[in-house]
Scaffold this active site. Structure first.
Site, PDB file in Angstrom:
ATOM      1  N   ASP A 149       0.830  -1.213   0.000  1.00 17.11           N
ATOM      2  CA  ASP A 149       0.000   0.000   0.000  1.00 17.11           C
ATOM      3  C   ASP A 149       0.863   1.261   0.000  1.00 17.11           C
ATOM      4  O   ASP A 149       0.689   2.162  -0.829  1.00 17.11           O
ATOM      5  CB  ASP A 149      -0.913   0.013   1.224  1.00 17.11           C
ATOM      6  CG  ASP A 149      -2.102  -0.916   1.079  1.00 17.11           C
ATOM      7  OD1 ASP A 149      -2.604  -1.064  -0.039  1.00 17.11           O
ATOM      8  OD2 ASP A 149      -2.533  -1.486   2.089  1.00 17.11           O
ATOM      9  N   VAL A 150       1.774   1.318   0.952  1.00 12.47           N
ATOM     10  CA  VAL A 150       2.613   2.516   1.078  1.00 12.47           C
ATOM     11  C   VAL A 150       3.546   2.655  -0.126  1.00 12.47           C
ATOM     12  O   VAL A 150       3.728   3.744  -0.675  1.00 12.47           O
ATOM     13  CB  VAL A 150       3.412   2.461   2.393  1.00 12.47           C
ATOM     14  CG1 VAL A 150       4.377   3.635   2.476  1.00 12.47           C
ATOM     15  CG2 VAL A 150       2.468   2.473   3.592  1.00 12.47           C
TER      16      VAL A 150
END
Length: 433
Positions: free
Chosen positions: A187-188
């Site tokens: 995600d990051v």
């Protein structure tokens, strides 16, 4: 004779450079049509660099607003990835809501969305739909597996991306017990790749080259980090396996426990190897298993046993102080509570502790320290907090705005109030990847 180079080192080694000039992205307008983590993190980076970010969310609110998990009612950190943004609550599925979005796109430089692949196009808000009226718009789509390919329509989340990308097959203990990375790296990481692509495309657009479509995927983002593992497999034909904390191509390069139960990591390759032996008081020069860097790598398991025996005789702080003095790369394995009070991170402003300013006890800053980056500045908006001002800026008068609120096309509120919901109908929320 070459010209002298300018010294750009900060004047103080204990304080960041003072901000001067304008923020890097001042004046850049971003439409944030995202949910969950990857998309919001992308736009948070842009916001921290000075962009004006408008979060678009359904009139019922982003899925993460106010959610609590477990018996402790732990909050999901909506505020942490939507700080400094404005909020427009609008039903994009309605004809009037889609019209508002098209109007906003014409006034924006960047649009970031993370719906399922093709969802924005079905609303008439895809890149090709907006391109005729927005020729310079940089449009970024974030999804699990990208906008094309056999996996296009598969649901993608952090766990699946870590597994599909191959990362999980090499993460875990040396006995083969697999593990997910402790942080939501796909995600990051995808948010970061999205920000990189957007900024590169914005440079081209500002130079007169027109807008661009950026397609980034969670699975791609993690698989792109497989540099060591791909090189190892191509060279040997052997599938890389989990190694715990050890390195794939070097040794000693891993974690060791100390007498106080704390753990440190070392990376004693090249010249640091001899320095490590000196600090630990061991002489392995006559052992052919450790004569060269390659031999130490091949025999890393017995080497680790020898080193562990020495590290177990003193505390972690003792070893770190001694090793650093000798020039051996090393460091503690910190817990989350420890990083929040760590002096190094405090000096660099990585964690901001100001509940009045941010609406949260602690926020995690964007790790770009510069004299032109404002970084985290304020709290996340209330749902629909900026609806009235945004619509007024588009030329909507008060009567028309009130009608849209009554019909459930938009929602509006002040920072401390609940959204105006008179006459609202249920509306679908975002479906982020």
């Amino acid at each position: 004779m070459p010209a002298p180079t300018q010294d750009t080192t900060p004047q103080s080694a204990t304080a960041p450079p003072a901000q001067r000039g304008t923020p890097f992205l001042q004046g850049v307008r971003v439409l944030d049509v995202t949910g969950a983590l990857a998309g919001p993190y992308c736009t948070t980076i842009l916001s921290d660099l000075g962009a004006d970010v408008l979060k678009i969310e359904p009139v019922t609110g982003d899925n993460l607003r106010g959610r609590r998990l477990g018996p402790e009612r732990r909050p999901i950190p909506f505020d942490l990835v939507h700080r400094d943004k404005k909020s427009l609550a609008v039903d994009m599925k309605s004809q009037e809501g889609a019209t508002i979005m098209r109007q906003l796109a014409q006034r924006s430089d960047i649009l970031v969305e993370n719906f399922r692949a093709g969802a924005m196009a079905r609303l008439g808000l895809g890149y090709e739909d907006l391109r005729p009226q927005c020729p310079d718009l940089v449009y970024c789509s974030i999804s699990g597996f990208g906008q094309y390919g056999p996996m296009r329509d598969a649901k993608g989340i952090d766990l699946i991306a870590q597994a599909y990308s191959g990362m999980m097959s090499v993460t875990g203990s040396a006995d083969g017990q697999l593990a997910k990375a402790g942080f939501p790296v796909s995600d990051v990481g995808t948010g970061m790749w999205g920000a990189i692509g957007v900024l590169a495309a914005l440079l081209r657009a500002r130079a007169g080259g027109g807008g661009a479509y950026i397609d980034v995927a969670l699975a791609d983002s993690v698989a792109a980090w497989s540099l060591w593992e791909v090189a190892d497999f191509v060279a040997t034909g052997v599938e890389p396996a989990p190694l715990g904390t050890a390195h794939r191509l070097a040794a000693p390069y891993e974690a060791f426990s100390c007498s106080d139960g704390a753990t440190l990591v070392i990376g004693a390759v090249d010249r640091a190897w001899l320095a490590l032996c000196g600090v630990l008081g061991i002489d392995l020069s006559d052992d052919p298993r450790f004569a060269t860097e390659y031999e130490r790598f091949v025999h890393r398991a017995p080497l680790a046993d020898i080193l562990q025996g020495r590290f177990a005789t003193a505390t972690r702080d003792h070893w770190i102080d001694t090793l650093r003095a000798a020039g051996v790369p090393c460091g503690p394995v910190n817990r989350i509570g420890e990083i929040l009070t760590d002096e190094q991170f405090a000096v660099r402003g990585l964690f901001e502790h100001d509940e009045h300013r941010f609406g949260q006890p602690t926020v995690v800053n964007t790790p770009i320290v510069s004299d032109g980056a404002p970084r985290a500045r304020g709290r996340a908006p209330a749902l629909g907090q900026d609806t009235l001002s945004v619509l007024s800026g588009l030329g909507y008068d008060g009567e028309r705005i009130s009608t849209l609120i009554e019909r459930g096309v938009v929602g509006a509120c002040s920072r401390d109030d609940e959204p105006q919901r008179s006459g609202l109908k249920p509306h679908a929320t975002n479906s982020p990847t």
